[in-house]
Design a protein around this motif. Structure first.
Motif, PDB file in Angstrom:
ATOM      1  N   THR A 231      44.438  35.192  32.225  1.00 55.57           N
ATOM      2  CA  THR A 231      43.664  36.416  32.028  1.00 55.57           C
ATOM      3  C   THR A 231      42.495  36.523  33.001  1.00 55.57           C
ATOM      4  OG1 THR A 231      42.399  35.314  30.281  1.00 55.57           O
ATOM      5  CG2 THR A 231      44.304  36.605  29.601  1.00 55.57           C
ATOM      6  N   THR A 232      41.829  35.406  33.306  1.00 55.87           N
ATOM      7  CA  THR A 232      40.687  35.453  34.213  1.00 55.87           C
ATOM      8  C   THR A 232      41.129  35.726  35.651  1.00 55.87           C
ATOM      9  OG1 THR A 232      39.577  33.871  32.765  1.00 55.87           O
ATOM     10  CG2 THR A 232      38.590  34.249  34.917  1.00 55.87           C
ATOM     11  N   VAL A 233      42.266  35.174  36.040  1.00 54.65           N
ATOM     12  CA  VAL A 233      42.818  35.489  37.363  1.00 54.65           C
ATOM     13  C   VAL A 233      42.970  37.001  37.505  1.00 54.65           C
ATOM     14  CG1 VAL A 233      44.887  35.340  38.809  1.00 54.65           C
ATOM     15  CG2 VAL A 233      44.016  33.290  37.681  1.00 54.65           C
ATOM     16  N   ASN A 234      43.552  37.636  36.493  1.00 49.75           N
ATOM     17  CA  ASN A 234      43.758  39.079  36.536  1.00 49.75           C
ATOM     18  C   ASN A 234      42.443  39.835  36.581  1.00 49.75           C
ATOM     19  OD1 ASN A 234      46.549  39.112  36.591  1.00 49.75           O
ATOM     20  ND2 ASN A 234      46.770  39.230  34.370  1.00 49.75           N
ATOM     21  N   ARG A 235      41.448  39.366  35.855  1.00 49.98           N
ATOM     22  CA  ARG A 235      40.154  40.059  35.841  1.00 49.98           C
ATOM     23  C   ARG A 235      39.472  39.983  37.201  1.00 49.98           C
ATOM     24  NH1 ARG A 235      40.629  43.456  31.652  1.00 49.98           N
ATOM     25  NH2 ARG A 235      40.768  42.390  29.647  1.00 49.98           N
ATOM     26  N   ILE A 236      39.615  38.870  37.889  1.00 52.86           N
ATOM     27  CA  ILE A 236      39.043  38.775  39.236  1.00 52.86           C
ATOM     28  C   ILE A 236      39.726  39.770  40.162  1.00 52.86           C
ATOM     29  CG2 ILE A 236      38.705  37.293  41.259  1.00 52.86           C
ATOM     30  CD1 ILE A 236      38.506  34.912  39.301  1.00 52.86           C
ATOM     31  N   ASP A 237      41.057  39.764  40.157  1.00 50.16           N
ATOM     32  CA  ASP A 237      41.811  40.692  41.000  1.00 50.16           C
ATOM     33  C   ASP A 237      41.446  42.138  40.688  1.00 50.16           C
ATOM     34  OD1 ASP A 237      43.204  38.682  42.318  1.00 50.16           O
ATOM     35  OD2 ASP A 237      44.932  38.757  40.957  1.00 50.16           O
ATOM     36  N   TYR A 238      41.440  42.483  39.401  1.00 50.29           N
ATOM     37  CA  TYR A 238      41.156  43.864  39.018  1.00 50.29           C
ATOM     38  C   TYR A 238      39.698  44.227  39.263  1.00 50.29           C
ATOM     39  CZ  TYR A 238      45.499  45.775  37.301  1.00 50.29           C
ATOM     40  OH  TYR A 238      46.762  46.320  37.246  1.00 50.29           O
ATOM     41  N   GLY A 239      38.805  43.256  39.147  1.00 51.78           N
ATOM     42  CA  GLY A 239      37.407  43.526  39.465  1.00 51.78           C
ATOM     43  C   GLY A 239      37.231  43.919  40.920  1.00 51.78           C
ATOM     44  N   VAL A 240      37.906  43.205  41.801  1.00 52.58           N
ATOM     45  CA  VAL A 240      37.854  43.541  43.225  1.00 52.58           C
ATOM     46  C   VAL A 240      38.407  44.947  43.450  1.00 52.58           C
ATOM     47  CG1 VAL A 240      38.786  42.960  45.511  1.00 52.58           C
ATOM     48  CG2 VAL A 240      37.933  41.148  44.002  1.00 52.58           C
ATOM     49  N   LEU A 241      39.555  45.247  42.841  1.00 44.05           N
ATOM     50  CA  LEU A 241      40.174  46.561  43.023  1.00 44.05           C
ATOM     51  C   LEU A 241      39.295  47.681  42.475  1.00 44.05           C
ATOM     52  CD1 LEU A 241      43.883  45.703  42.110  1.00 44.05           C
ATOM     53  CD2 LEU A 241      42.971  46.213  44.385  1.00 44.05           C
ATOM     54  N   LEU A 242      38.692  47.463  41.322  1.00 38.88           N
ATOM     55  CA  LEU A 242      37.831  48.493  40.744  1.00 38.88           C
ATOM     56  C   LEU A 242      36.598  48.745  41.608  1.00 38.88           C
ATOM     57  CD1 LEU A 242      38.096  47.538  36.973  1.00 38.88           C
ATOM     58  CD2 LEU A 242      38.672  49.782  37.938  1.00 38.88           C
TER      59      LEU A 242
END
Length: 395
Positions: A231-242
């Motif tokens: 879940t944290t991997v995804n949050r990092i990726d999505y944080g960058v995209l957002l």
């Protein structure tokens, strides 16, 4: 067969939550829908209703007749009921007590400096490479893996193995996911046994004296390993995209990295790598929103849609570093099942977004956003890779 809307709704943009959730909520506050497993459930997509049902002791994860329970999907983790109906509450309280001290906010805060050092080291390695670079593989993935391995006492050298098992655990094929879940539980049981002879300062060493005749604790530890990095991997990726999608907000973060905690809360609120939803089963009749959820019926709490509820958040589809926190997001759930790893995730994400765009201020996608490949066949969703580039020398 009744003609009902089928969830999860499709979306064309991975940063968005389908507007169909909002449109249906405006017609029916709590709606009867069909899952892709073919079963009828109640859909809860409003903030106040989701928050209320998260905290309602009459809602649980177990079912008195699990073989007859409605299924959300084929996921072995969140697709259907879990646990023993008669002992669910006591079992949950016992298991939570085993782990809550290890994941306390105070202990996680004490990790902040160490996690920051790990982020700095990964950014040093990243900056030494020639772009384009896969940020997912070189940064987003290794950081949470380093941290959860140290915390639990799992050998980092095993990351290739348990990452592959985790991928299968997140499968939407129940047989594949269940086999992987059992395999992960066996792996953790062997590690706990090894700690009896060579204990360390870690969570698994704390479990060596706990009786685990049925493998429940080892399986729960496996779940922590899964959730602690997936879940944290995804949050990092999505944080960058957002942040790249909202350049004015990114500019504010670059000018003041002290806004990182606010950025993290918006990432947790808006980031929607997957749209699966969280299942609950009524232990008795529950009246809410003018309808009655009958005992045994399934409810899907769609936190991603609830976190975009316009009655709880002004301009909910906008990323806002100065958003009021009067209504805390539901990214970690709410109530007795509030995510035990929430403080750890916040520490990791804050360390990332305090530093990433300071070191690489002109970081950008190396491919058009539309060409990003998504993990549409996995429970946790997310991107397969995140190619990025930068042109100026890293700071």
């Amino acid at each position: 067969m009744t003609d009902l809307p089928v969830i999860p709704f499709d979306r064309s943009d991975p940063l968005d939550v389908p507007v169909a959730y909002r449109e249906l909520r405006h017609k029916e506050r709590i709606a009867r829908v069909r899952t892709r497993a073919g079963d009828e459930v109640w859909l809860v997509s409003g903030y106040e209703d989701a928050r209320a049902l998260f905290a309602d002791a009459r809602m649980g994860r177990s079912h008195p007749k699990p073989e007859e329970a409605a299924r959300i999907s084929g996921s072995a983790l969140l697709g259907g009921p879990q646990g023993d109906f008669e002992t669910e509450k006591a079992d949950h309280e016992r298991m939570r007590k085993l782990f809550v001290r290890s994941f306390s906010a105070r202990r996680m805060k004490a990790l902040s400096e160490h996690v920051g050092g790990l982020v700095d080291g990964l950014l040093d390695d990243l900056a030494a490479q020639t772009p384009p670079v896969d940020l997912h593989q070189e940064f987003s993935f290794p950081l949470p893996v380093y941290v959860i391995c140290e915390l639990l006492g799992v050998p980092f050298d095993d990351r290739g193995y348990f990452s592959e098992v985790s991928t299968r655990m997140g499968s939407m094929d129940e047989a594949v996911g269940m086999a992987a879940r059992e395999e992960m539980g066996g792996y953790m049981a062997r590690l706990i046994d090894a700690k009896r002879h060579d204990p360390g300062e870690d969570v698994l060493s704390d479990l060596v004296d706990v009786i685990d005749d049925d493998g429940t604790i080892a399986q729960l530890a496996g779940g922590l390993l899964f959730a602690g990095h997936e879940t944290t991997v995804n949050r990092i990726d999505y944080g960058v995209l957002l942040l790249l999608h909202f350049p004015a907000q990114l500019a504010m973060l670059k000018a003041d990295p002290g806004l990182a905690p606010a950025a993290v809360e918006e990432i947790l609120r808006m980031g929607s790598p997957g749209l699966h939803g969280i299942p609950r089963y009524a232990r008795e009749d529950v009246e809410i929103g003018g309808i009655t959820i009958k005992a045994g019926e399934a409810v899907v709490l769609t936190t991603n849609a609830a976190n975009r509820d316009e009655t709880a958040f002004d301009h909910p589809d906008l990323f806002d570093l100065h958003r009021s926190q009067d209504n805390p997001h539901l990214g970690f759930g709410h109530g007795a099942h509030f995510c035990i790893g929430a403080s750890l995730a916040r520490v990791e994400l804050t360390a990332v977004f305090e530093r990433l765009f300071q070191r690489l201020p002109d970081l950008e996608l190396a491919v058009p956003f539309e060409e990003l490949r998504m993990n549409s066949d996995r429970l946790t969703g997310g991107v397969k890779e995140l190619p990025v580039r930068w042109s100026t020398a890293p700071r």
